[in-house]
Design a protein around this motif. Structure first.
Motif, PDB file in Angstrom:
ATOM      1  N   ARG A 587     -35.020 -62.349 -17.441  1.00 33.79           N
ATOM      2  CA  ARG A 587     -34.159 -63.519 -17.299  1.00 33.79           C
ATOM      3  C   ARG A 587     -32.780 -63.299 -17.894  1.00 33.79           C
ATOM      4  N   ALA A 588     -32.614 -62.217 -18.595  1.00 33.86           N
ATOM      5  CA  ALA A 588     -31.341 -61.963 -19.279  1.00 33.86           C
ATOM      6  C   ALA A 588     -30.434 -61.088 -18.428  1.00 33.86           C
ATOM      7  N   GLU A 589     -29.151 -61.216 -18.634  1.00 33.89           N
ATOM      8  CA  GLU A 589     -28.183 -60.357 -17.976  1.00 33.89           C
ATOM      9  C   GLU A 589     -28.149 -59.017 -18.696  1.00 33.89           C
ATOM     10  N   ILE A 590     -27.874 -57.961 -17.909  1.00 36.49           N
ATOM     11  CA  ILE A 590     -27.789 -56.631 -18.513  1.00 36.49           C
ATOM     12  C   ILE A 590     -26.388 -56.080 -18.316  1.00 36.49           C
ATOM     13  N   GLU A 591     -26.001 -55.207 -19.194  1.00 34.99           N
ATOM     14  CA  GLU A 591     -24.690 -54.573 -19.114  1.00 34.99           C
ATOM     15  C   GLU A 591     -24.877 -53.151 -18.603  1.00 34.99           C
ATOM     16  N   LEU A 592     -24.221 -52.859 -17.477  1.00 31.84           N
ATOM     17  CA  LEU A 592     -24.348 -51.538 -16.869  1.00 31.84           C
ATOM     18  C   LEU A 592     -23.297 -50.600 -17.445  1.00 31.84           C
ATOM     19  N   LEU A 593     -23.785 -49.497 -18.012  1.00 35.86           N
ATOM     20  CA  LEU A 593     -22.901 -48.482 -18.588  1.00 35.86           C
ATOM     21  C   LEU A 593     -23.284 -47.116 -18.022  1.00 35.86           C
ATOM     22  N   PRO A 594     -22.321 -46.182 -17.965  1.00 34.22           N
ATOM     23  CA  PRO A 594     -22.645 -44.832 -17.472  1.00 34.22           C
ATOM     24  C   PRO A 594     -23.725 -44.169 -18.325  1.00 34.22           C
ATOM     25  N   ILE A 595     -24.674 -43.512 -17.645  1.00 28.06           N
ATOM     26  CA  ILE A 595     -25.765 -42.815 -18.343  1.00 28.06           C
ATOM     27  C   ILE A 595     -25.732 -41.347 -17.958  1.00 28.06           C
ATOM     28  N   ASN A 596     -25.734 -40.484 -18.950  1.00 25.48           N
ATOM     29  CA  ASN A 596     -25.824 -39.040 -18.714  1.00 25.48           C
ATOM     30  C   ASN A 596     -27.287 -38.711 -18.428  1.00 25.48           C
ATOM     31  N   MET A 597     -27.619 -38.605 -17.146  1.00 24.23           N
ATOM     32  CA  MET A 597     -29.010 -38.442 -16.758  1.00 24.23           C
ATOM     33  C   MET A 597     -29.565 -37.073 -17.143  1.00 24.23           C
ATOM     34  N   GLY A 598     -28.714 -36.076 -17.213  1.00 24.40           N
ATOM     35  CA  GLY A 598     -29.192 -34.750 -17.608  1.00 24.40           C
ATOM     36  C   GLY A 598     -29.792 -34.774 -18.999  1.00 24.40           C
ATOM     37  N   LEU A 599     -29.041 -35.344 -19.961  1.00 31.14           N
ATOM     38  CA  LEU A 599     -29.535 -35.425 -21.338  1.00 31.14           C
ATOM     39  C   LEU A 599     -30.758 -36.332 -21.427  1.00 31.14           C
ATOM     40  N   LEU A 600     -30.703 -37.474 -20.730  1.00 29.91           N
ATOM     41  CA  LEU A 600     -31.808 -38.429 -20.805  1.00 29.91           C
ATOM     42  C   LEU A 600     -33.107 -37.812 -20.280  1.00 29.91           C
ATOM     43  N   PHE A 619     -42.672 -27.716 -14.543  1.00 30.56           N
ATOM     44  CA  PHE A 619     -41.839 -28.917 -14.602  1.00 30.56           C
ATOM     45  C   PHE A 619     -40.391 -28.502 -14.342  1.00 30.56           C
ATOM     46  N   THR A 620     -39.801 -29.040 -13.262  1.00 28.59           N
ATOM     47  CA  THR A 620     -38.418 -28.674 -12.925  1.00 28.59           C
ATOM     48  C   THR A 620     -37.554 -29.921 -12.857  1.00 28.59           C
ATOM     49  N   ILE A 621     -36.328 -29.767 -13.332  1.00 31.10           N
ATOM     50  CA  ILE A 621     -35.316 -30.820 -13.224  1.00 31.10           C
ATOM     51  C   ILE A 621     -34.165 -30.253 -12.413  1.00 31.10           C
ATOM     52  N   GLY A 622     -33.870 -30.878 -11.271  1.00 33.65           N
ATOM     53  CA  GLY A 622     -32.802 -30.398 -10.394  1.00 33.65           C
ATOM     54  C   GLY A 622     -31.467 -31.011 -10.752  1.00 33.65           C
ATOM     55  N   GLU A 623     -30.714 -31.391  -9.723  1.00 34.69           N
ATOM     56  CA  GLU A 623     -29.420 -32.034  -9.937  1.00 34.69           C
ATOM     57  C   GLU A 623     -29.621 -33.387 -10.617  1.00 34.69           C
ATOM     58  N   THR A 624     -28.676 -33.753 -11.538  1.00 37.83           N
ATOM     59  CA  THR A 624     -28.821 -35.001 -12.294  1.00 37.83           C
ATOM     60  C   THR A 624     -27.514 -35.791 -12.285  1.00 37.83           C
ATOM     61  N   PRO A 625     -27.128 -36.321 -11.126  1.00 35.42           N
ATOM     62  CA  PRO A 625     -25.898 -37.131 -11.089  1.00 35.42           C
ATOM     63  C   PRO A 625     -26.031 -38.367 -11.968  1.00 35.42           C
ATOM     64  N   SER A 626     -24.922 -38.770 -12.569  1.00 36.78           N
ATOM     65  CA  SER A 626     -24.929 -39.912 -13.474  1.00 36.78           C
ATOM     66  C   SER A 626     -25.108 -41.212 -12.702  1.00 36.78           C
ATOM     67  N   ILE A 627     -25.627 -42.217 -13.406  1.00 38.37           N
ATOM     68  CA  ILE A 627     -25.774 -43.558 -12.827  1.00 38.37           C
ATOM     69  C   ILE A 627     -25.281 -44.575 -13.842  1.00 38.37           C
ATOM     70  N   ASN A 628     -25.129 -45.811 -13.415  1.00 48.76           N
ATOM     71  CA  ASN A 628     -24.808 -46.917 -14.320  1.00 48.76           C
ATOM     72  C   ASN A 628     -26.060 -47.750 -14.528  1.00 48.76           C
ATOM     73  N   GLY A 629     -26.355 -48.066 -15.796  1.00 51.10           N
ATOM     74  CA  GLY A 629     -27.536 -48.857 -16.068  1.00 51.10           C
ATOM     75  C   GLY A 629     -27.703 -49.133 -17.543  1.00 51.10           C
ATOM     76  N   ASP A 630     -28.752 -49.837 -17.865  1.00 50.49           N
ATOM     77  CA  ASP A 630     -29.121 -50.085 -19.258  1.00 50.49           C
ATOM     78  C   ASP A 630     -29.934 -48.889 -19.727  1.00 50.49           C
ATOM     79  N   SER A 631     -29.425 -48.152 -20.690  1.00 52.68           N
ATOM     80  CA  SER A 631     -30.045 -46.879 -21.063  1.00 52.68           C
ATOM     81  C   SER A 631     -31.479 -47.051 -21.560  1.00 52.68           C
ATOM     82  N   VAL A 632     -31.742 -48.143 -22.300  1.00 54.07           N
ATOM     83  CA  VAL A 632     -33.097 -48.363 -22.816  1.00 54.07           C
ATOM     84  C   VAL A 632     -34.066 -48.594 -21.651  1.00 54.07           C
TER      85      VAL A 632
END
Length: 740
Positions: A587-600, A619-632
């Protein structure tokens, strides 16, 4: 009897009773009961020396005696007896006879009350027997793998056989006009391939005769036709429907002369009982083909008709299969993906592939999505408004839309034809397919509007064309017609979409009820956390601090114990605060911030592998383009998906888990795949429900809450989540984030 053709009766010109025959043979007709001669062509005297009027009323036996007929045949009377008992005389035609020492082919046919005897020369301009070479030519014709090649092969082989200057395959279209679809010609002639001819060139009654007489010879357009005479009191002209010598309409004779053609020959092509087209042969000098050669050509026509019917059906069935497969693929997409717009427009197969349209528009959920060549969004909105008012049934189609909706004339190049199906009349939701103007220009062999001339008595009489220069008729506001197969495929897709929409609406209703119940339970839980747990924790902390401050007799061990109690209560307060914060995330609003998906993702991988400690994993991790979102929240989403992938693939050897990001247009799409146990198709619609677990997942630890939480967070981010899975092979989850 003469018949004047004017503008009111062109299609009714009685070409089966012209009252004349072509002059390369002669004709008599006898009454089918008395065998007395009732009609005779005036040119009989030129062939036999017998005066025509003197033959009227004579019995066939007297005529036979006067002609001095000889040859290894029965008497004419016996032949007529045989012809009377058969519906067709094909089994006895032609009969080789000698008339006063000259060889003729005798061809017997039926008329209304008479039997017709036609005498044709046995000599042919071919100079050889077609029947001896026809087998190899038919084999070459049938070697064509598709309809176009088949027809071109046919034109080539027929030209080799009959050696006319030009051989064309002429196909009739639905409106009666024709098109040259294949051609073989002498090098010095201009091509007619691709030229169109108006329906008036071969009017309806002529096409009907082509269905009866499968070959037609015009030996010499410059020769004078010979009149047929009968008794003075006989008003009924002789019906020459089945005659080979039947004279040609003077309009058509002049038509051929204007083209420079002096002889023509045609073979009818019949498909599904209708006249599909003609093999049209032109020669620029007089040319005669004898009856046997024409009969052999008729065999070619039969074989070619069967072949083109088969090839046409084969191509039509292939197209139908293609449209059906596209409709089935669409049905599969909407079962797997709850986002209908994406399922219908963004996959390898889209709504456009359900028909042969050049473009399609989906009007759904307040948006207009287009594929291919379509009008603008504003124009599509206009069309949709018009359809809301004028669309009576669930499906509407026309190939002349601009003529019906005049505003569409400004974009007729992309929307001269439309096919629409309604999804929701109340919401104005629909799908519209578009076809462009079928042909910008059609090349006609001359002006399709035949000029007229005024006769002495003031009548407007049709005159043949005076020129055959190719000219262009602009065809406005028409498209290729919609086929039944296309409408059938659209109806199937509509049924699948409506079913999916209703299913989704029902699911939403149930989920809303559950969500409301969950909210009520969450409020109760929050109250319990806030009051029933916080109060005793506060008391514990307060008493511990009081003891630590006032009791001087405590030793170091006791002080450390109280200090740990105080820190523990602080930690409990923090956890309670975080749990309450998360419980309100829906029910709450969230704040979208850039997330470094590679590190996450690297951190999540480390924590999951450390916690589960899988024995044999790739276990393989390919390309990790950044996104905007709530990091938690995003951390929780990927932790849950990766944890499931590792857990459910743990029995595979080796276990394979892959995380891959990809930028597509205005989206970033992440996939989390595994080679684990997979999901049964029967559970597809329950994967994201609370507390739902698959039968094959019961041996793995879990609560059935994780994916429901994931979906809730994903939707909170205005993103999409879907999956593909096969039982025993593995699962791929996809999450699509919009690029803002």
């Amino acid at each position: 009897m003469t018949y004047q053709v004017d503008l009111t009766n062109c299609d009714r010109e009685p070409i089966h009773i012209p009252g004349k025959i072509q002059s390369h043979g002669f004709l008599i007709a006898v009454n089918s009961k008395s065998y007395n001669i009732s009609y005779v062509s005036k040119n009989v005297e030129a062939f036999t020396g017998l005066e025509a009027t003197g033959l009227l009323g004579k019995n066939i036996a007297d005529f036979e005696q006067q002609l001095e007929i000889s040859g290894d045949i029965a008497s004419l009377q016996q032949l007529l007896n045989l012809a009377k008992v058969t519906k067709t005389s094909d089994t006895i035609n032609p009969l080789a006879i000698d008339v006063k020492g000259t060889s003729y082919n005798l061809i017997i046919s039926h008329s209304v009350n008479d039997l017709v005897l036609e005498f044709e020369p046995t000599e042919s301009d071919l100079g050889y027997d077609i029947q001896k070479i026809i087998g190899r030519s038919v084999s070459e014709i049938l070697s064509g793998k598709n309809l176009n090649i088949l027809l071109q092969n046919a034109a080539f082989e027929i030209k080799k056989i009959i050696n006319y200057d030009r051989v064309m395959i002429y196909k009739f279209n639905e409106d009666g006009h024709g098109e040259v679809t294949a051609e073989v010609k002498n090098d010095n002639l201009e091509p007619f391939l691709g030229l169109h001819y108006p329906a008036s060139d071969i009017p309806k009654q002529a096409r009907e005769l082509y269905k009866i007489n499968l070959t037609r010879i015009i030996a010499d357009v410059n020769s004078e036709s010979s009149a047929i005479i009968t008794y003075q009191d006989q008003a009924t002209p002789l019906d020459l429907t089945h005659s080979g010598l039947r004279a040609v309409s003077p309009i058509h004779i002049q038509y051929l002369k204007n083209m420079g053609v002096e002889s023509s020959f045609s073979i009818s092509l019949i498909a599904h009982g209708e006249l599909w087209g003609l093999v049209a042969c032109h020669n620029y000098s007089p040319r005669f083909i004898d009856y046997k050669s024409r009969d052999a050509s008729k065999l070619i026509g039969h074989i070619l008709s069967s072949a083109l019917e088969y090839r046409q059906d084969e191509e039509d069935n292939a197209k139908l299969h293609e449209l059906t497969e596209a409709a089935n693929a669409i049905a599969d997409y909407i079962k797997k993906d709850s986002d209908f717009t994406f399922a219908l427009t963004r996959n390898k197969i889209t709504l456009k592939d359900v028909t042969t349209a050049s473009g399609v528009a989906l009007i759904y959920d307040g948006d207009i999505n287009t594929i291919g060549q379509t009008p603008t969004t504003d124009q599509i909105a206009e069309i949709a408004d018009w359809l809301k008012t004028n669309m009576v049934d669930t499906v509407y189609s026309t190939h002349r839309f601009p003529a019906i909706f005049t505003a569409a004339q400004q974009y007729s190049d992309v929307a001269s034809g439309i096919l629409a199906c309604s999804l929701s009349k109340e919401l104005g939701e629909m799908i519209i397919w578009f076809k462009p103007e079928q042909v910008t220009s059609i090349n006609w062999a001359g002006n399709p509007e035949k000029p007229v001339e005024e006769t002495a008595d003031g009548m407007l009489q049709l005159s043949p064309r005076k020129s055959f220069e190719s000219w262009t008729e602009i065809v406005k506001f028409t498209s290729e017609k919609w086929k039944t197969d296309e409408i059938t495929a659209v109806l199937k897709v509509r049924e699948d979409i409506i079913y999916a929409i209703n299913r989704k609406a029902n699911e939403i209703r149930i989920l809303n009820e559950r969500l409301q119940l969950a909210y009520d339970e969450l409020d109760t839980f929050s109250y319990t956390i806030s009051h029933d747990l916080r109060t005793p924790l506060s008391s514990i902390k307060s008493y511990s601090e009081l003891l630590l401050a006032t009791n001087k007799s405590l030793d170091d061990s006791a002080k450390k114990m109280l200090d740990r109690i105080i820190k523990g209560t602080d930690k409990m307060h923090m956890l309670i605060k975080e749990i309450l914060h998360y419980s309100r995330v829906g029910r709450a609003e969230i704040e979208l911030l850039p997330i470094n998906m590679g590190l996450l993702l690297k951190e999540i991988k480390r924590e999951v592998l450390s916690a589960l400690n899988p024995e044999n994993i790739e276990f393989t991790i390919g390309e990790t383009p950044s996104i905007n979102g709530d990091s938690v929240m995003i951390t929780q989403v990927f932790t849950n998906l990766i944890n499931n992938a590792v857990k459910y693939s743990s029995k595979s050897n080796p276990s394979k888990v892959s995380v891959q990001g990809e930028t597509r247009n205005n989206e970033v799409v992440y996939s989390v795949s595994d080679n684990g146990v997979g999901i049964d198709v029967n559970y597809y619609n329950r994967v994201f429900e609370l507390f739902k677990r698959m039968d094959n997942a019961l041996e793995f630890e879990g609560t059935g809450v994780g994916l429901a939480i994931v979906k809730r967070i994903v939707e909170k981010h205005n993103a999409r989540i879907w999956f593909e899975s096969k039982l025993g092979i593995g699962t791929v989850f996809y999450i699509s984030f919009k690029i803002s």
